[in-house]
Design an enzyme around this catalytic site. Structure first.
Site, PDB file in Angstrom:
ATOM      1  N   ASP A 189       0.856  -1.196   0.000  1.00 42.45           N
ATOM      2  CA  ASP A 189       0.000   0.000   0.000  1.00 42.45           C
ATOM      3  C   ASP A 189       0.884   1.235   0.000  1.00 42.45           C
ATOM      4  O   ASP A 189       1.338   1.695   1.053  1.00 42.45           O
ATOM      5  CB  ASP A 189      -0.934   0.005   1.211  1.00 42.45           C
ATOM      6  CG  ASP A 189      -1.962   1.141   1.133  1.00 42.45           C
ATOM      7  OD1 ASP A 189      -1.724   2.108   0.389  1.00 42.45           O
ATOM      8  OD2 ASP A 189      -2.992   1.058   1.827  1.00 42.45           O
ATOM      9  N   HIS A 194       0.325   7.975   3.837  1.00 44.49           N
ATOM     10  CA  HIS A 194       0.973   7.327   4.973  1.00 44.49           C
ATOM     11  C   HIS A 194       2.481   7.573   5.029  1.00 44.49           C
ATOM     12  O   HIS A 194       3.149   7.086   5.947  1.00 44.49           O
ATOM     13  CB  HIS A 194       0.695   5.819   4.921  1.00 44.49           C
ATOM     14  CG  HIS A 194      -0.757   5.500   4.765  1.00 44.49           C
ATOM     15  ND1 HIS A 194      -1.679   5.767   5.750  1.00 44.49           N
ATOM     16  CD2 HIS A 194      -1.455   4.970   3.728  1.00 44.49           C
ATOM     17  CE1 HIS A 194      -2.891   5.398   5.333  1.00 44.49           C
ATOM     18  NE2 HIS A 194      -2.767   4.924   4.104  1.00 44.49           N
TER      19      HIS A 194
END
Length: 286
Positions: A189, A194
């Site tokens: 991911d 993030h």
């Protein structure tokens, strides 16, 4: 592009073929915090060469583990900017212990699309089978798309769940490493939300946030270690709703109640006035 509900709900996505190895499983479980005590036999079960036990939450990354590009939300009838998307919920039911390596095929279909006014909630179900056609696991996932509502669809059911009024039967504090999101992004991911402070700021966050699926996986591991004697093969179903964000470096707390044969709970951040980050937590053992 507005959501075309008729097209989206009428479509079944093409099967996705994928493979994984025991190295992938070990990296995933390291990214959840496995091995924090390298002398603990329970921790080492997750990191044994060739035959590590596999947490059922590996299902959430298995098909995308080797992706290096940020994900796209582009499906028949659905085309949404990545910066508008947040994970709503995730649940998995496994048919038996997940193999430490293998090849499988995943078929996904959208089962529900709800119009929440300013946002849309998209629910999909994925069935994963091995080459012999045996179902390995089934996942049900929802995503929350900001600014994509208002298309005149049904609002859908309420997802609120009240915790039991009594004190939790179990409390588990789970530390999140400052670099936890950077470790977890190695599991496929690469959403810059993030890892990129600028991207996170543009999305309305003061700094990069932890992947919701990392929180989800870390809590599953903590539950397995605490209530199932670190035996991941005893899990039948596990799921939760994503109610808030976790920042790397925080400590989260799982408040868990026994409810018959299952465990239910909620996950909070004590240092931020016990803000809820996972709700509707449920683990059903075999």
């Amino acid at each position: 592009m507005p959501i075309d509900v008729d097209v989206a709900l009428g479509a079944q996505l093409e099967p996705v073929e994928f493979s994984w190895t025991s190295n992938d499983v070990q990296l995933y479980q390291l990214a959840l915090g496995a091995g924090s005590d390298p002398m603990d036999s329970g921790e080492l079960r997750y990191l044994t060469d060739d035959t590590p036990q596999v947490l059922p939450t590996f299902s959430s990354v298995a098909a995308t583990f080797h992706m290096t590009e940020p994900p796209k939300v582009n499906y028949p009838g659905i085309d949404i900017e990545l910066s508008k998307v947040l994970h709503g919920s995730e649940a998995v039911t496994v048919s038996g212990p997940l193999p430490a390596s293998g090849t499988a095929s995943a078929v996904t279909r959208f089962t529900d699309i709800w119009d929440k006014g300013k946002a849309a909630v998209l629910v999909n179900e994925t069935t994963v089978t091995d080459p012999a056609g045996t179902v390995l696991w089934t996942t049900r996932r929802s995503i929350f798309a900001r600014d994509e509502g208002g298309f005149g669809g049904e609002r859908g059911p309420s997802t609120s769940t009240d915790s039991p009024s009594r004190a939790p039967d179990i409390e588990i504090d789970i530390p999140v490493l400052p670099q936890q999101a950077l470790l977890y992004r190695m599991c496929g991911d690469r959403n810059p939300l993030h890892s990129d402070p600028g991207f996170a700021a543009a999305a309305g966050f003061p700094r990069p946030i932890l992947h919701g699926l990392c929180t989800y996986g870390m809590v599953c591991k903590a539950l397995v270690d605490t209530v199932l004697d670190a035996d991941a093969t005893r899990v039948n179903t596990y799921g939760a709703r994503f109610a808030g964000v976790v920042f790397p470096g925080e400590t989260i707390r799982a408040n868990v109640w026994r409810d018959g044969a299952r465990y239910v709970g909620v996950v909070t951040v004590p240092a931020r006035d016990n803000v809820t980050v996972l709700s509707g937590l449920e683990l059903i053992p075999l």
